[in-house]
Design a protein around this motif. Structure first.
Motif, PDB file in Angstrom:
ATOM      1  N   PRO A 192       0.824  -1.212   0.000  1.00 44.09           N
ATOM      2  CA  PRO A 192       0.000   0.000   0.000  1.00 44.09           C
ATOM      3  C   PRO A 192       0.853   1.256   0.000  1.00 44.09           C
ATOM      4  N   ALA A 193       0.418   2.251  -0.757  1.00 42.53           N
ATOM      5  CA  ALA A 193       1.204   3.476  -0.936  1.00 42.53           C
ATOM      6  C   ALA A 193       1.387   4.215   0.382  1.00 42.53           C
ATOM      7  N   GLY A 194       2.577   4.815   0.536  1.00 36.33           N
ATOM      8  CA  GLY A 194       2.868   5.631   1.699  1.00 36.33           C
ATOM      9  C   GLY A 194       2.588   7.109   1.499  1.00 36.33           C
ATOM     10  N   HIS A 218       4.374  -5.575   2.690  1.00 36.50           N
ATOM     11  CA  HIS A 218       5.145  -4.334   2.617  1.00 36.50           C
ATOM     12  C   HIS A 218       6.526  -4.629   2.014  1.00 36.50           C
ATOM     13  N   THR A 219       6.867  -4.012   0.889  1.00 33.17           N
ATOM     14  CA  THR A 219       8.178  -4.272   0.274  1.00 33.17           C
ATOM     15  C   THR A 219       8.995  -3.013  -0.004  1.00 33.17           C
ATOM     16  N   ASP A 220       8.438  -1.843   0.286  1.00 33.62           N
ATOM     17  CA  ASP A 220       9.182  -0.600  -0.009  1.00 33.62           C
ATOM     18  C   ASP A 220       8.885   0.450   1.060  1.00 33.62           C
ATOM     19  N   THR A 221       9.082   0.073   2.328  1.00 33.53           N
ATOM     20  CA  THR A 221       8.704   0.965   3.429  1.00 33.53           C
ATOM     21  C   THR A 221       9.559   2.218   3.508  1.00 33.53           C
ATOM     22  N   ASP A 222      10.741   2.199   2.868  1.00 30.92           N
ATOM     23  CA  ASP A 222      11.589   3.394   2.884  1.00 30.92           C
ATOM     24  C   ASP A 222      11.470   4.206   1.602  1.00 30.92           C
ATOM     25  N   LEU A 224       8.192   4.134  -1.649  1.00 30.89           N
ATOM     26  CA  LEU A 224       6.826   4.392  -2.094  1.00 30.89           C
ATOM     27  C   LEU A 224       5.763   3.712  -1.233  1.00 30.89           C
ATOM     28  N   GLY A 225       6.195   2.829  -0.338  1.00 39.45           N
ATOM     29  CA  GLY A 225       5.234   2.054   0.435  1.00 39.45           C
ATOM     30  C   GLY A 225       4.938   2.625   1.807  1.00 39.45           C
ATOM     31  N   TYR A 226       3.995   1.968   2.489  1.00 45.35           N
ATOM     32  CA  TYR A 226       3.529   2.364   3.823  1.00 45.35           C
ATOM     33  C   TYR A 226       4.277   1.533   4.859  1.00 45.35           C
ATOM     34  N   ARG A 227       4.760   2.164   5.921  1.00 43.00           N
ATOM     35  CA  ARG A 227       5.626   1.477   6.886  1.00 43.00           C
ATOM     36  C   ARG A 227       4.857   0.723   7.964  1.00 43.00           C
ATOM     37  N   ALA A 241      11.950  -3.315   3.370  1.00 46.46           N
ATOM     38  CA  ALA A 241      12.516  -2.178   2.613  1.00 46.46           C
ATOM     39  C   ALA A 241      13.213  -2.652   1.347  1.00 46.46           C
ATOM     40  N   ASP A 242      14.526  -2.813   1.393  1.00 47.11           N
ATOM     41  CA  ASP A 242      15.286  -3.174   0.185  1.00 47.11           C
ATOM     42  C   ASP A 242      15.135  -4.658  -0.122  1.00 47.11           C
TER      43      ASP A 242
END
Length: 462
Positions: A192-194, A218-222, A224-227, A241-242
């Protein structure tokens, strides 16, 4: 002469018949609706919101039927007695068709006989102005409610409705669920988008109250994603994250910006292929997971799996207080992304405490070798006390013929140390029924690889 004229007359009749047949066929042949494919030019100019619902079933899996919001009973293929799965894409800054769209459609239909509906809101999602697309999610949610209301009137059940949303599409699905007071069967949020959603209250983003069961990857918390937590269970692959295999620098171009974000979709697709189960570990933190503190999953009876089959743990997860769980795991850098987990236990007899890292390689009878991952924290070895290292391998070897160990303190200066091992034990967490492998009484010299053939552990060591 008369015979020739008669022959030409028949040929003319045949020609007219063929033309008429072709004309009738082309007029009655069903039109296959396609996803709206736009371009960067559309994004620059902006697009007015327009929503199409494209229905696929096992009967028309290669040719979608466009649904009408005002008369779903007119559909040839919609069967409201079956599960209804909505696929909701996200922000489309270039206007292109999502590369994963056909795969998710084909895989879902091969797995289960469902009504699969692709929500095409590319006109509305295609823009360079991200806030515009975010604003449109509310409008699309209201449009979707009209369709769902009609399906419910025709006999569908809220329990059977499952929404899979990608990026801002995940929040869009949440808005739909909110309008039904959380009674939708399930929502899956794929990263989900951050941006413009982080820090918002539950009614302005996806939340675990938006459906009977909400699972999130969650795959991009740092980026485009939501943390933070959004569902009943929130999965954080590789810490969230990465992602392995994704570019680490902007010099890789557009792929640098979207690879981590998009990995959530490919992890979900992998769960549909069922080539292996992606095992996850409920845990308070990624560090605790990597240190092996959460590997038993005793409270869950079995560790949850990622993706389509995560709802097998629904009843346990929604009854928790609060009904939210974090789960961590690591993946390989390519499909099917699975890792195979082990504990490697050491009992040492050095009088002095030693700290360090152990690299582990296993080799099967065919000579294939795989090396351990995840051992990022130094292990403390104390005399006669067991030290356990939680590791993962990219490959799963049923029969291990050799084990190689390398001990290191990772110091550039100073003396080299020895680690005196009374017993080493390798035990599979992924396949706990497998025989445990041991080796007794040997010495590891720092930075020197030691290879040996393991033996089945003695009964007292298990």
């Amino acid at each position: 002469m008369l015979r020739v004229a008669f022959h030409h007359f028949h040929m003319l009749k045949l020609f007219l018949f063929i033309c008429l047949t072709c004309w009738v066929r082309s007029d009655t042949e069903q039109k296959c609706e396609e996803f709206t494919d736009l371009s960067i030019h559309n994004a620059l100019a902006g697009t007015d919101l327009k929503v199409k619902l494209l229905l696929y079933t096992r009967t028309n899996k290669n040719c979608s039927e466009r649904l009408s919001a005002y008369n779903t009973t007119a559909s040839t293929y919609l069967d409201v007695t079956r599960k209804i799965v909505f696929i909701v894409h996200g922000f489309r800054p270039t206007g292109s068709t999502p590369i994963w769209l056909n795969d998710i459609k084909d895989l879902l239909l091969s797995l289960e006989d469902v009504n699969l509906i692709i929500v095409d809101w590319n006109k509305g999602a295609t823009t360079l102005i991200y806030p515009t697309a975010v604003q449109n999610t509310r409008k699309v949610a209201k449009i979707l409610k009209k369709y769902i209301d009609q399906m419910l009137a025709d006999g569908a059940s809220l329990d059977s409705i499952y929404m899979i949303g990608v990026s801002i599409g995940a929040h869009l699905a949440g808005f739909v669920g909110e309008m039904y007071n959380g009674k939708l069967g399930r929502i899956t949020g794929l990263d989900p988008a951050g941006p413009l959603f982080s820090g918002k209250p539950p009614n302005e983003r996806l939340d675990h109250t938006d459906a009977q069961f909400v699972d999130v990857i969650h795959t991009d918390t740092d980026g485009l994603g939501y943390r933070n937590l959004l569902g009943n269970i929130d999965f954080y692959p590789n810490g969230g994250a990465d992602q392995p295999g994704c570019p680490q620098t902007p010099f890789s171009g557009f792929q640098y910006f979207k690879c981590d974000h998009q990995r959530s979709v490919f992890l979900f697709l992998s769960s549909l292929k069922q080539s292996c189960n992606i095992i996850t570990y409920p845990c308070d933190s990624y560090l605790d997971y990597k240190n092996g503190k959460c590997a038993s999953c005793e409270a869950f009876q079995a560790c949850p799996v990622l993706g389509y089959f995560a709802d097998k743990w629904k009843n346990y997860l929604i009854q928790k207080d609060p009904p939210e769980t974090k789960a961590y795991f690591d993946t390989s850098n390519q499909e099917p992304f699975c890792m195979y987990y082990y504990f490697v236990d050491f009992i040492t007899w050095n009088k002095s405490i030693r700290r360090g890292f152990i690299r582990i390689k296993i080799t099967d009878s065919a000579g294939n070798t795989t090396e351990s991952k995840m051992n990022s924290e130094a292990t403390t070895f104390q005399q006669y006390r067991q030290a356990s290292i939680f590791v993962g391998f990219y490959e799963d070897f049923d029969k291990i013929s050799r084990i190689s160990l390398t001990y290191s303190t990772r110091t550039l200066i100073g003396p080299k140390y020895k680690l005196r091992i009374l017993r080493m034990r390798l035990r599979s967490i992924t396949n706990p029924e497998r025989l445990q492998m041991c080796r007794y009484d040997f010495v590891l010299l720092e930075n020197i690889e030691t290879t040996f053939k393991p033996i089945t552990c003695q009964e007292r060591d298990k």
